[in-house]
Write a protein that holds these residues in place. Sequence first.
Motif, PDB file in Angstrom:
ATOM      1  N   ASP A  70       0.821  -1.215   0.000  1.00 29.52           N
ATOM      2  CA  ASP A  70       0.000   0.000   0.000  1.00 29.52           C
ATOM      3  C   ASP A  70       0.859   1.272   0.000  1.00 29.52           C
ATOM      4  O   ASP A  70       0.689   2.157   0.840  1.00 29.52           O
ATOM      5  N   PRO A  71       1.799   1.387  -0.956  1.00 30.49           N
ATOM      6  CA  PRO A  71       2.671   2.561  -0.985  1.00 30.49           C
ATOM      7  C   PRO A  71       1.950   3.789  -1.530  1.00 30.49           C
ATOM      8  O   PRO A  71       0.881   3.687  -2.141  1.00 30.49           O
ATOM      9  N   GLU A  72       2.529   4.941  -1.305  1.00 27.39           N
ATOM     10  CA  GLU A  72       1.996   6.184  -1.888  1.00 27.39           C
ATOM     11  C   GLU A  72       2.213   6.148  -3.397  1.00 27.39           C
ATOM     12  O   GLU A  72       3.324   5.914  -3.872  1.00 27.39           O
ATOM     13  N   PRO A  73       1.138   6.360  -4.171  1.00 21.28           N
ATOM     14  CA  PRO A  73       1.289   6.307  -5.623  1.00 21.28           C
ATOM     15  C   PRO A  73       2.309   7.334  -6.123  1.00 21.28           C
ATOM     16  O   PRO A  73       2.368   8.460  -5.622  1.00 21.28           O
ATOM     17  N   SER A  74       3.078   6.938  -7.106  1.00 22.74           N
ATOM     18  CA  SER A  74       4.071   7.814  -7.704  1.00 22.74           C
ATOM     19  C   SER A  74       4.317   7.356  -9.134  1.00 22.74           C
ATOM     20  O   SER A  74       4.050   6.190  -9.475  1.00 22.74           O
ATOM     21  N   PRO A  75       4.836   8.236  -9.991  1.00 20.10           N
ATOM     22  CA  PRO A  75       5.179   7.804 -11.356  1.00 20.10           C
ATOM     23  C   PRO A  75       6.157   6.637 -11.365  1.00 20.10           C
ATOM     24  O   PRO A  75       6.067   5.755 -12.230  1.00 20.10           O
ATOM     25  N   GLU A  76       7.072   6.601 -10.409  1.00 18.45           N
ATOM     26  CA  GLU A  76       8.046   5.521 -10.355  1.00 18.45           C
ATOM     27  C   GLU A  76       7.377   4.178 -10.079  1.00 18.45           C
ATOM     28  O   GLU A  76       7.750   3.146 -10.660  1.00 18.45           O
ATOM     29  N   LEU A  77       6.361   4.188  -9.219  1.00 20.12           N
ATOM     30  CA  LEU A  77       5.650   2.948  -8.928  1.00 20.12           C
ATOM     31  C   LEU A  77       4.786   2.511 -10.112  1.00 20.12           C
ATOM     32  O   LEU A  77       4.657   1.318 -10.381  1.00 20.12           O
ATOM     33  N   VAL A  78       4.191   3.460 -10.805  1.00 20.25           N
ATOM     34  CA  VAL A  78       3.401   3.119 -11.987  1.00 20.25           C
ATOM     35  C   VAL A  78       4.317   2.507 -13.045  1.00 20.25           C
ATOM     36  O   VAL A  78       3.958   1.531 -13.719  1.00 20.25           O
ATOM     37  N   ARG A  79       5.518   3.059 -13.193  1.00 22.71           N
ATOM     38  CA  ARG A  79       6.489   2.480 -14.124  1.00 22.71           C
ATOM     39  C   ARG A  79       6.881   1.066 -13.677  1.00 22.71           C
ATOM     40  O   ARG A  79       6.935   0.138 -14.495  1.00 22.71           O
ATOM     41  N   ALA A  80       7.139   0.906 -12.369  1.00 21.22           N
ATOM     42  CA  ALA A  80       7.503  -0.410 -11.852  1.00 21.22           C
ATOM     43  C   ALA A  80       6.386  -1.420 -12.093  1.00 21.22           C
ATOM     44  O   ALA A  80       6.643  -2.593 -12.409  1.00 21.22           O
ATOM     45  N   ASP A  81       5.145  -0.981 -11.944  1.00 22.05           N
ATOM     46  CA  ASP A  81       3.999  -1.844 -12.189  1.00 22.05           C
ATOM     47  C   ASP A  81       3.962  -2.278 -13.654  1.00 22.05           C
ATOM     48  O   ASP A  81       3.710  -3.445 -13.965  1.00 22.05           O
ATOM     49  N   ALA A  82       4.228  -1.336 -14.566  1.00 19.09           N
ATOM     50  CA  ALA A  82       4.234  -1.662 -15.993  1.00 19.09           C
ATOM     51  C   ALA A  82       5.339  -2.661 -16.324  1.00 19.09           C
ATOM     52  O   ALA A  82       5.129  -3.619 -17.086  1.00 19.09           O
ATOM     53  N   LEU A  83       6.512  -2.469 -15.752  1.00 16.61           N
ATOM     54  CA  LEU A  83       7.622  -3.380 -16.010  1.00 16.61           C
ATOM     55  C   LEU A  83       7.348  -4.764 -15.425  1.00 16.61           C
ATOM     56  O   LEU A  83       7.642  -5.788 -16.059  1.00 16.61           O
ATOM     57  N   ALA A  84       6.763  -4.804 -14.223  1.00 17.26           N
ATOM     58  CA  ALA A  84       6.440  -6.090 -13.612  1.00 17.26           C
ATOM     59  C   ALA A  84       5.372  -6.839 -14.407  1.00 17.26           C
ATOM     60  O   ALA A  84       5.288  -8.070 -14.340  1.00 17.26           O
ATOM     61  N   GLY A  85       4.569  -6.110 -15.169  1.00 12.35           N
ATOM     62  CA  GLY A  85       3.496  -6.728 -15.941  1.00 12.35           C
ATOM     63  C   GLY A  85       3.910  -7.238 -17.300  1.00 12.35           C
ATOM     64  O   GLY A  85       3.069  -7.782 -18.035  1.00 12.35           O
ATOM     65  N   ILE A  86       5.190  -7.115 -17.656  1.00 15.75           N
ATOM     66  CA  ILE A  86       5.625  -7.561 -18.983  1.00 15.75           C
ATOM     67  C   ILE A  86       5.263  -9.022 -19.257  1.00 15.75           C
ATOM     68  O   ILE A  86       4.702  -9.339 -20.319  1.00 15.75           O
ATOM     69  N   PRO A  87       5.533  -9.962 -18.350  1.00 15.02           N
ATOM     70  CA  PRO A  87       5.204 -11.366 -18.654  1.00 15.02           C
ATOM     71  C   PRO A  87       3.712 -11.617 -18.873  1.00 15.02           C
ATOM     72  O   PRO A  87       3.343 -12.551 -19.587  1.00 15.02           O
ATOM     73  N   ALA A  88       2.866 -10.805 -18.272  1.00 16.63           N
ATOM     74  CA  ALA A  88       1.423 -10.990 -18.443  1.00 16.63           C
ATOM     75  C   ALA A  88       0.901 -10.294 -19.693  1.00 16.63           C
ATOM     76  O   ALA A  88      -0.172 -10.654 -20.191  1.00 16.63           O
ATOM     77  N   ASN A  89       1.630  -9.308 -20.201  1.00 16.80           N
ATOM     78  CA  ASN A  89       1.120  -8.504 -21.307  1.00 16.80           C
ATOM     79  C   ASN A  89       1.716  -8.851 -22.665  1.00 16.80           C
ATOM     80  O   ASN A  89       1.149  -8.501 -23.699  1.00 16.80           O
ATOM     81  N   ILE A  90       2.856  -9.505 -22.669  1.00 17.05           N
ATOM     82  CA  ILE A  90       3.513  -9.910 -23.912  1.00 17.05           C
ATOM     83  C   ILE A  90       3.537 -11.429 -23.970  1.00 17.05           C
ATOM     84  O   ILE A  90       3.990 -12.089 -23.033  1.00 17.05           O
ATOM     85  N   TRP A  91       3.058 -11.999 -25.070  1.00 17.60           N
ATOM     86  CA  TRP A  91       2.999 -13.452 -25.194  1.00 17.60           C
ATOM     87  C   TRP A  91       4.280 -14.025 -25.799  1.00 17.60           C
ATOM     88  O   TRP A  91       4.782 -15.048 -25.356  1.00 17.60           O
ATOM     89  N   ARG A  92       4.823 -13.377 -26.802  1.00 18.13           N
ATOM     90  CA  ARG A  92       6.010 -13.889 -27.490  1.00 18.13           C
ATOM     91  C   ARG A  92       7.268 -13.367 -26.790  1.00 18.13           C
ATOM     92  O   ARG A  92       7.505 -12.159 -26.774  1.00 18.13           O
ATOM     93  N   PRO A  93       8.098 -14.236 -26.231  1.00 16.26           N
ATOM     94  CA  PRO A  93       9.295 -13.783 -25.502  1.00 16.26           C
ATOM     95  C   PRO A  93      10.195 -12.881 -26.331  1.00 16.26           C
ATOM     96  O   PRO A  93      10.798 -11.937 -25.806  1.00 16.26           O
TER      97      PRO A  93
END
Length: 284
Positions: A159-182
């Motif tokens: 439950d961290p304070e939202p920040s652009p850095e966390l939104v970026r981290a969330d996007a990077l962590a979501g790569i395996p779920a959002n891209i099918w072809r390695p």
Amino acid sequence: MLIEEHVPVCAEPPVRLFTARSTGPADRALLVIHGGPDWDHSYLRQPLERLADTHRLVFADLRGCGRSTTGLPQQAYTPDAAVADLLALLDALRIERTDVLGFSYGGLLAQRLALAAPHRIRRLIIASSSIPPVPDNAYEHWPEVAQLQATGNAVWADDPEPSPELVRADALAGIPANIWRPEACPEYRRRLEQVRFTAEWTRPYLDGALPPARPQNSVERLAALGLPILLLHGRQDMTFPATLAEQSAAVIPHAHVAILDQAGHMTHIDQPEAWLDAISTFLD
């Protein structure tokens, strides 16, 4: 080369949208609405920029996103406000009627735009999004999805304070779920590195103050419009199930579905050629 500028779209509160547009014919305009929403539009420029000579491409960062106006009161971030901005943008650019492509969260906004001003829309593309809500059991046959989604959501576990850095981290962590072809992952990571992330919309979302973007009774209401719709989807999308696109196309007149195999949520990165071909065919 795209023309980049800030366009005033709202006086109270003052909002200017950062916009990138091509010089193609105005009667062949294509408004592109990005997802996130705390992203900018840049991750969608390719392969769409290849249409720049034959279409007036209009990419816009939503209010609170990218290089558009930020720092607004929390209550200023609503789907209706975003749609009003986009209609004002079309007015400012003197575009009377346009095709619209809404991607992911932008696909929900695109539906609201079409319902609010159907006379301004020629054709509607809902990409990597859905018209009906996603059922709770949508992925019960695919247990790996829950694990991959949990990996992405772990960024917010404490439950961290939202920040652009966390939104970026969330996007990077979501790569395996959002891209099918390695093999497509490096290109997606490169684009994420270029995105100007914000946290303007994340704050009201986490506070439970962000109104839902999906219109009520959207299937029936869009069907009643008779508007040509393309439902463009990756077969392996782990955010919006591809089956929802197929179900919608079966009950909405003038709706077409294009499901691309070997493609996840970021279908335009997994399968850029097939994705652009589907769009070009639909718009011509």
